[in-house]
Motif scaffolding. Structure first.
Motif, mmCIF file in Angstrom:
data_model
loop_
_atom_site.group_PDB
_atom_site.id
_atom_site.type_symbol
_atom_site.label_atom_id
_atom_site.label_comp_id
_atom_site.label_asym_id
_atom_site.label_seq_id
_atom_site.Cartn_x
_atom_site.Cartn_y
_atom_site.Cartn_z
ATOM 1 N N LEU A 1 34.853 51.644 32.895
ATOM 2 C CA LEU A 1 35.150 50.990 31.623
ATOM 3 C C LEU A 1 35.973 49.735 31.892
ATOM 4 C CD1 LEU A 1 35.919 53.873 29.104
ATOM 5 C CD2 LEU A 1 33.884 52.452 29.283
ATOM 6 N N PRO A 2 35.667 48.641 31.222
ATOM 7 C CA PRO A 2 36.321 47.372 31.549
ATOM 8 C C PRO A 2 37.716 47.260 30.932
ATOM 9 C CG PRO A 2 34.754 47.037 29.781
ATOM 10 C CD PRO A 2 34.630 48.473 30.181
ATOM 11 N N LYS A 3 38.565 46.509 31.623
ATOM 12 C CA LYS A 3 39.865 46.111 31.100
ATOM 13 C C LYS A 3 39.891 44.579 31.139
ATOM 14 C CE LYS A 3 44.657 47.617 31.207
ATOM 15 N NZ LYS A 3 45.706 48.371 31.949
ATOM 16 N N VAL A 4 39.395 43.999 30.036
ATOM 17 C CA VAL A 4 39.087 42.572 30.015
ATOM 18 C C VAL A 4 40.337 41.722 29.877
ATOM 19 C CG1 VAL A 4 37.695 40.809 28.864
ATOM 20 C CG2 VAL A 4 36.867 43.156 28.989
ATOM 21 N N SER A 5 41.341 42.211 29.191
ATOM 22 C CA SER A 5 42.493 41.390 28.842
ATOM 23 C C SER A 5 43.191 40.832 30.084
ATOM 24 C CB SER A 5 43.484 42.198 28.008
ATOM 25 O OG SER A 5 44.605 41.409 27.659
ATOM 26 N N ASN A 6 43.343 41.644 31.128
ATOM 27 C CA ASN A 6 44.080 41.206 32.314
ATOM 28 C C ASN A 6 43.181 40.663 33.414
ATOM 29 O OD1 ASN A 6 46.521 41.870 31.192
ATOM 30 N ND2 ASN A 6 46.749 43.798 32.289
ATOM 31 N N TYR A 7 41.914 41.074 33.454
ATOM 32 C CA TYR A 7 41.075 40.761 34.610
ATOM 33 C C TYR A 7 39.854 39.904 34.273
ATOM 34 C CZ TYR A 7 43.843 44.678 36.319
ATOM 35 O OH TYR A 7 44.887 45.505 36.647
ATOM 36 N N GLY A 8 39.612 39.599 33.024
ATOM 37 C CA GLY A 8 38.465 38.772 32.667
ATOM 38 C C GLY A 8 38.757 37.285 32.793
ATOM 39 N N PHE A 9 37.703 36.489 32.967
ATOM 40 C CA PHE A 9 37.862 35.026 33.009
ATOM 41 C C PHE A 9 37.340 34.440 31.697
ATOM 42 C CE2 PHE A 9 33.997 36.210 35.278
ATOM 43 C CZ PHE A 9 33.021 35.494 34.605
ATOM 44 N N VAL A 10 37.895 33.294 31.319
ATOM 45 C CA VAL A 10 37.640 32.684 30.011
ATOM 46 C C VAL A 10 36.602 31.576 30.161
ATOM 47 C CG1 VAL A 10 38.662 31.398 28.096
ATOM 48 C CG2 VAL A 10 39.946 33.253 29.190
ATOM 49 N N VAL A 11 35.668 31.571 29.219
ATOM 50 C CA VAL A 11 34.688 30.495 29.090
ATOM 51 C C VAL A 11 34.861 29.914 27.689
ATOM 52 C CG1 VAL A 11 32.263 29.847 29.114
ATOM 53 C CG2 VAL A 11 33.093 31.641 30.658
ATOM 54 N N THR A 12 35.341 28.687 27.597
ATOM 55 C CA THR A 12 35.604 28.091 26.289
ATOM 56 C C THR A 12 34.294 27.709 25.606
ATOM 57 O OG1 THR A 12 35.827 25.898 27.303
ATOM 58 C CG2 THR A 12 37.830 27.211 27.034
ATOM 59 N N ALA A 13 34.382 27.601 24.311
ATOM 60 C CA ALA A 13 33.196 27.230 23.529
ATOM 61 C C ALA A 13 32.796 25.789 23.843
ATOM 62 C CB ALA A 13 33.487 27.396 22.045
ATOM 63 N N GLY A 14 31.481 25.532 23.723
ATOM 64 C CA GLY A 14 30.954 24.201 23.982
ATOM 65 C C GLY A 14 30.692 23.923 25.443
ATOM 66 N N ARG A 15 30.637 24.952 26.317
ATOM 67 C CA ARG A 15 30.426 24.729 27.742
ATOM 68 C C ARG A 15 29.342 25.675 28.270
ATOM 69 N NH1 ARG A 15 34.377 21.422 29.639
ATOM 70 N NH2 ARG A 15 33.772 21.819 31.810
ATOM 71 N N GLU A 16 28.683 25.205 29.328
ATOM 72 C CA GLU A 16 27.708 26.019 30.034
ATOM 73 C C GLU A 16 28.323 26.465 31.358
ATOM 74 O OE1 GLU A 16 23.133 25.740 31.817
ATOM 75 O OE2 GLU A 16 24.175 23.951 31.101
ATOM 76 N N ALA A 17 28.173 27.754 31.663
ATOM 77 C CA ALA A 17 28.807 28.325 32.857
ATOM 78 C C ALA A 17 27.752 28.946 33.761
ATOM 79 C CB ALA A 17 29.845 29.367 32.455
ATOM 80 N N ARG A 18 27.917 28.724 35.046
ATOM 81 C CA ARG A 18 27.105 29.386 36.057
ATOM 82 C C ARG A 18 28.019 30.331 36.838
ATOM 83 N NH1 ARG A 18 22.192 25.876 38.546
ATOM 84 N NH2 ARG A 18 21.363 25.088 36.573
ATOM 85 N N ILE A 19 27.571 31.584 36.920
ATOM 86 C CA ILE A 19 28.416 32.636 37.515
ATOM 87 C C ILE A 19 27.591 33.340 38.604
ATOM 88 C CG2 ILE A 19 29.841 34.662 37.040
ATOM 89 C CD1 ILE A 19 29.772 33.735 34.059
ATOM 90 N N PRO A 20 27.617 32.844 39.836
ATOM 91 C CA PRO A 20 26.943 33.568 40.928
ATOM 92 C C PRO A 20 27.719 34.838 41.282
ATOM 93 C CG PRO A 20 28.070 31.631 41.768
ATOM 94 C CD PRO A 20 28.202 31.568 40.283
ATOM 95 N N ILE A 21 26.973 35.872 41.625
ATOM 96 C CA ILE A 21 27.561 37.196 41.860
ATOM 97 C C ILE A 21 27.209 37.646 43.268
ATOM 98 C CG2 ILE A 21 27.586 39.603 41.109
ATOM 99 C CD1 ILE A 21 26.790 38.589 38.323
ATOM 100 N N GLU A 22 28.183 38.242 43.914
ATOM 101 C CA GLU A 22 27.983 38.818 45.250
ATOM 102 C C GLU A 22 28.435 40.275 45.220
ATOM 103 O OE1 GLU A 22 29.539 38.285 49.866
ATOM 104 O OE2 GLU A 22 30.231 36.933 48.281
ATOM 105 N N PRO A 23 27.538 41.237 45.502
ATOM 106 C CA PRO A 23 27.950 42.650 45.500
ATOM 107 C C PRO A 23 28.756 42.984 46.754
ATOM 108 C CG PRO A 23 25.635 42.472 46.068
ATOM 109 C CD PRO A 23 26.098 41.079 45.725
ATOM 110 N N VAL A 24 29.711 43.862 46.582
ATOM 111 C CA VAL A 24 30.537 44.366 47.686
ATOM 112 C C VAL A 24 30.471 45.886 47.625
ATOM 113 C CG1 VAL A 24 32.826 44.449 48.726
ATOM 114 C CG2 VAL A 24 32.052 42.362 47.581
ATOM 115 N N TYR A 25 29.793 46.451 48.611
ATOM 116 C CA TYR A 25 29.585 47.899 48.609
ATOM 117 C C TYR A 25 30.313 48.521 49.800
ATOM 118 C CZ TYR A 25 27.177 52.402 48.581
ATOM 119 O OH TYR A 25 26.889 53.744 48.549
ATOM 120 N N GLU A 26 31.055 49.578 49.534
ATOM 121 C CA GLU A 26 31.782 50.313 50.564
ATOM 122 C C GLU A 26 31.292 51.752 50.570
ATOM 123 O OE1 GLU A 26 35.931 50.010 49.914
ATOM 124 O OE2 GLU A 26 35.962 47.817 49.875
ATOM 125 N N ASP A 27 30.865 52.210 51.733
ATOM 126 C CA ASP A 27 30.448 53.600 51.869
ATOM 127 C C ASP A 27 31.280 54.264 52.956
ATOM 128 O OD1 ASP A 27 29.466 52.391 54.093
ATOM 129 O OD2 ASP A 27 27.376 52.939 53.796
#
Length: 643
Positions: free
Chosen positions: A326-352
């Motif tokens: 379950l997410p905890k957005v208030s402390n760990y989320g990043f902000v995208v202001t209105a009127g902007r386009e955002a590119r968010i590349p993602i890299e998975p990190v898996y630990e076994d």
């Protein structure tokens, strides 16, 4: 020759015969007495031999016997240097030299072994990069939670009376409780109702959605979810039935869609996906790399409806997280202001982790497997889920309430309101600082964990009609009712590559390595091996046991031999009486004075002739009887031929 002479001669012959007979009887008597003495002396020797055997058994544990065993071990041991200590041809100073050298070698090897043990116990886990590459198609696409910075629509708040309980609940949501005199019992049922009433619905916030180069209905991709920033929209998270342990329908914000083509399935970082999957399911996997194969959404900020927010700007807060958390957005989320386009590349990190680290204590490896889960609210263990439960327990203990977005461990617990802000702020500050007793340090990471690294780059949206955009977005977004570019945000989530390397937790220094290092040190210093332990065990246990067993068998053989040779000791008168009977039955002096005992058939015949009286039975018993055994529990033996 006259008659007188003949008579004298006959008398002399008779007298001579009588003298010879008497002399033979005396010789028989003396021979019997001598045999009796010999048998008596044999019995005494048997007692002496028995006593010697008992003495031998007692000397097994004597100091002399132990000394002999130690000397024999020193001479024949495989350990280096011990044979010089027991050597008889060297002097005492030489023996002392080798003894001191052996002790120093033992101490030195123990020092190095202690260093190996410290290394083994202190750092048994090593995290290394996996040799095999993993495909992103085998991992779920990350769960993405998007929240409008506005937590309540102004048009909906104006309908609520300022003196009602609903308004007090709303102040708890907006965190603007300046009036601490407000007291109420806020329950989850009432808070859920007011939150649904004032929050911006997902169908109004999401204007356009596409995933895997295919446009989708946003209602099929996103579901409402409760976070610390209010009611938000979530993509690709686990269904609540697989996320919450004691699931009930009141957890859902909207009823499940029975006609939806996407079927919820179970997934955990440790077990992964099942072998057989439906055609359409979620959590979804990635279809490829790049923006076109990722997730693209167009968001409407509705700036005119802003009433309360935890930020000083307008726009959206975004969090990329594990689908089983379950997410905890208030402390760990990043902000995208209105009127902007955002590119968010993602890299998975898996630990076994390898199964071999299960044998290591939890406090040493400091990670938990899924079957070691001890969470009360969540089914899947992760560090984030454990911290949320820990925070709820601490707030319930310190403030007697639970914040609205935390797990409801106690269904009857009230929701914290504005009058609890001082207490909740203090508890949350202490938890995040981790410098006091109110901390969640016991929440260890999972041995199998999946996280995502996301980077953000933004640019302003240009709404000039003369500007020709290359994005394949529908025209109604910029030319319809939401044509104001200052209230729109465009987000692109995508993978940069379809392969990645995971990290593996394995044993850096296991028991096998510890044993091999220890054996190498002992072999280097003393020539020690496993067979040396077997030798020590043999000389302590097996050898004394075999010695005592041998003595017992020797004593038993002596006892059996002497029992057959020891008759009943008869008094002298009985010997004389029997001797006379023998002499009367056997007057021939050249015959054997000690005939062998009669056969058993002859004894039976004589017994039948003599009758069945008691005296005859005693005579037969006396004939067969031998020396009785001293122990009453052992039956008296008989002659061998009776068998």
């Amino acid at each position: 020759m006259t008659a007188m002479e003949m008579c004298k001669c006959k008398w002399s012959c008779d007298l001579y015969k009588y003298w010879r007979s008497a002399n033979f009887g005396i010789q028989c008597i003396m021979r019997r007495l001598t045999d009796s003495r010999r048998r008596h002396s044999g019995s005494s020797m048997w007692r002496r031999d028995s006593q010697d055997s008992e003495d031998d058994e007692q000397t097994i544990c004597s100091c002399a016997a132990i000394k002999r065993s130690v000397v024999y071990y020193l001479k024949n041991s495989t350990l280096h240097g011990l044979k010089y200590i027991a050597e008889e041809s060297i002097t005492i100073p030489e023996r002392v030299f080798f003894g001191i050298a052996f002790v120093l070698v033992v101490i030195l090897s123990g020092f190095f072994i202690s260093n190996v043990y410290v290394k083994w116990s202190a750092s048994p886990i090593i995290i290394s990069t996996s040799a095999k590459q993993k495909l992103t198609s085998n991992m779920p696409f990350p769960a993405i939670t998007i929240c409008n910075l506005n937590q309540a629509l102004l048009s909906q708040v104006d309908r609520i009376s300022r003196t009602s309980t609903n308004f007090s609940l709303l102040m708890g949501l907006c965190d603007q409780g300046g009036d601490t005199t407000i007291s109420y019992i806020g329950t989850w049922k009432y808070f859920k109702a007011i939150l649904v009433e004032v929050a911006q619905p997902c169908e109004k916030m999401l204007l356009y959605c596409s995933f895997g180069s295919r446009e989708e209905e946003c209602s099929l991709l996103f579901n409402s979810i409760l976070t610390d920033d209010g009611l938000c929209c979530n993509f690709n998270a686990l269904d609540p039935s697989y996320l919450i342990r004691n699931y009930s329908d009141d957890v859902r914000w909207e009823p499940a869609q029975p006609n939806s083509r996407y079927e919820p399935i179970d997934w955990t970082p440790e077990k992964g996906y099942a072998r057989k999957l439906p055609e359409f399911y979620y959590p979804r996997t990635s279809g490829g790399t790049g923006i076109r194969m990722g997730l693209t959404v167009v968001l409407n900020a509705s700036i005119a409806e802003y009433y309360c927010t935890k930020s000083m700007s307008v726009g959206f807060k975004v969090l990329v997280h594990n689908p089983a958390e379950l997410p905890k957005v208030s402390n760990y989320g990043f902000v995208v202001t209105a009127g902007r386009e955002a590119r968010i590349p993602i890299e998975p990190v898996y630990e076994d982790a390898l199964p071999t680290i299960r044998t290591i204590k939890k406090s040493v490896r400091r990670c938990l497997f899924s079957d070691e889960n001890d969470l009360a609210y969540y089914r899947t263990y992760s560090r984030k889920n454990c911290e949320l439960e820990c925070e709820a327990k601490l707030l319930l203990r310190e403030c007697s309430c639970v914040l609205y977005y935390l797990p409801r461990i106690d269904p009857l617990a009230r929701v914290c309101g504005p009058n609890d802000n001082q207490c909740t702020d203090r508890v949350q500050t202490e938890i995040e600082s981790s410098m006091t007793n109110l901390s969640c340090e016991s929440c260890w990471p999972g041995c199998f964990e999946l996280t995502y690294k996301a980077t953000l780059s933004t640019a302003s949206i240009v709404s000039d009609p003369r500007f020709q955009a290359g994005e394949n977005l529908p025209d109604y977004i910029f030319h319809g009712p939401y044509s104001n570019a200052s209230e729109i945000s465009i987000l692109h989530f995508y993978y940069m590559t379809n392969i990645f390397r995971s990290t593996t937790k394995s044993e850096m220094f296991g028991f096998t390595e510890f044993l091999s290092n220890t054996g190498g040190l002992l072999g280097l210093f003393m020539g020690f091996s496993i067979f040396s332990v077997i030798e020590i065990f043999f000389y302590i246990t097996v050898r004394p046991y075999c010695a005592s067993r041998t003595l017992r068998q020797r004593h038993k053989r002596r006892l059996e031999q002497l029992r057959w040779l020891t008759p009943v000791r008869m008094p002298g008168r009985r010997i004389l009486r029997r001797t006379r009977g023998v002499f009367a039955r056997n007057p021939n002096p050249n015959s054997n004075p000690n005939p062998p005992p009669p056969a058993y058939s002859d004894l039976q015949k004589s017994r039948g002739k003599l009758g069945k009286g008691v005296a005859n039975k005693r005579s037969l018993w006396q004939t067969l009887q031998v020396r009785p055994v001293d122990r009453p529990d052992v039956e008296p033996p008989v002659y061998p031929y009776l068998n």
